[in-house]
Enzyme design. Structure first.
Site, PDB file in Angstrom:
ATOM      1  N   HIS A 174       0.974  -1.243   0.114  1.00 16.71           N
ATOM      2  CA  HIS A 174       0.080  -0.106   0.090  1.00 16.71           C
ATOM      3  C   HIS A 174       0.813   1.280   0.130  1.00 16.71           C
ATOM      4  O   HIS A 174       1.990   1.289   0.385  1.00 16.71           O
ATOM      5  CB  HIS A 174      -0.861  -0.033   1.343  1.00 16.71           C
ATOM      6  CG  HIS A 174      -1.864  -1.285   1.197  1.00 16.71           C
ATOM      7  ND1 HIS A 174      -3.028  -1.243   0.677  1.00 16.71           N
ATOM      8  CD2 HIS A 174      -1.886  -2.287   1.958  1.00 16.71           C
ATOM      9  CE1 HIS A 174      -3.570  -2.430   0.822  1.00 16.71           C
ATOM     10  NE2 HIS A 174      -2.813  -3.027   1.756  1.00 16.71           N
TER      11      HIS A 174
ATOM     12  N   ALA B 246      12.628 -18.859  12.554  1.00 10.79           N
ATOM     13  CA  ALA B 246      11.103 -18.438  12.979  1.00 10.79           C
ATOM     14  C   ALA B 246      11.124 -16.902  13.407  1.00 10.79           C
ATOM     15  O   ALA B 246      12.215 -16.130  14.002  1.00 10.79           O
ATOM     16  CB  ALA B 246      11.026 -19.460  14.341  1.00 10.79           C
TER      17      ALA B 246
END
Length: 198
Positions: free
Chosen positions: A113, A158
């Site tokens: 965006h 992770a």
């Protein structure tokens, strides 16, 4: 206002485009049905995944819940496994190679965006493709952002946020995600299963 330069491999899309919204709504219904299937009904899951995804190889397992925007912009290779809560915003296209493992709670988002609030309110948006190579392992809670390529044989730790390309055969981790070392022959002998067990 000067028009921004956009890379040629970007796809312009609008936040408030009725045609896109209708396509997304159709895909959400398919994902909902998929997520309601019995967890061990692999045959029906595979049939539904073929309806959702653009293409997929053999031995593909996607553990529910799974959500995507269009579905047909996703290509999955052979021997693919994703754990719970995979989210793919696939407006710009997402390609996974063979033997890709994805841990729980991972997100792949091709959308970007506008930073300028007026442009954002006007619904200006672009989408850039994501490409994941062969033999890649994505650790739990990882987010892969628009335009990123992750090379073959790499491991993403992770909790990483991947905003730039990751080369082949590295372990990469962090926010932002960066390579910390190469994958080496020694890794075959240091994993506990292969090491000396006392």
């Amino acid at each position: 206002m000067k028009k921004p330069e956009i890379p040629l491999d970007c796809f312009f899309q609008g936040c408030y485009n009725p045609e896109f919204e209708a396509e997304i709504a159709k895909c959400k219904n398919k994902c909902y049905k998929y997520n309601m299937l019995p967890p061990n009904d692999r045959e029906t899951q595979a049939e539904m995944l073929r309806e959702i995804l653009g293409s997929m190889g053999k031995d593909v397992i996607v553990t529910a819940p799974f959500w995507c925007d269009y579905g047909y912009n996703i290509t999955v290779g052979d021997c693919f496994y994703s754990n719970h809560n995979l989210i793919i915003n696939d407006g710009g296209g997402v390609t996974f190679g063979d033997h890709v493992f994805i841990a729980p709670n991972c997100c792949f988002t091709t959308a970007e965006h506008a930073i300028d609030p007026e442009m954002r309110k006007a619904g200006i948006e672009i989408a850039k493709p994501i490409r994941i190579g062969n033999n890649v392992w994505i650790g739990a809670g990882t987010t892969v952002l628009a335009g990123v390529t992750i090379g073959d044989n790499s491991v993403i730790g992770a909790g990483s946020v991947v905003k730039k390309d990751i080369p082949d055969s590295v372990v990469a981790v962090g926010v932002p995600c960066r390579p910390i070392r190469k994958v080496t022959e020694e890794d075959k002998h240091t994993y506990p299963f292969f090491g000396d067990r006392k």
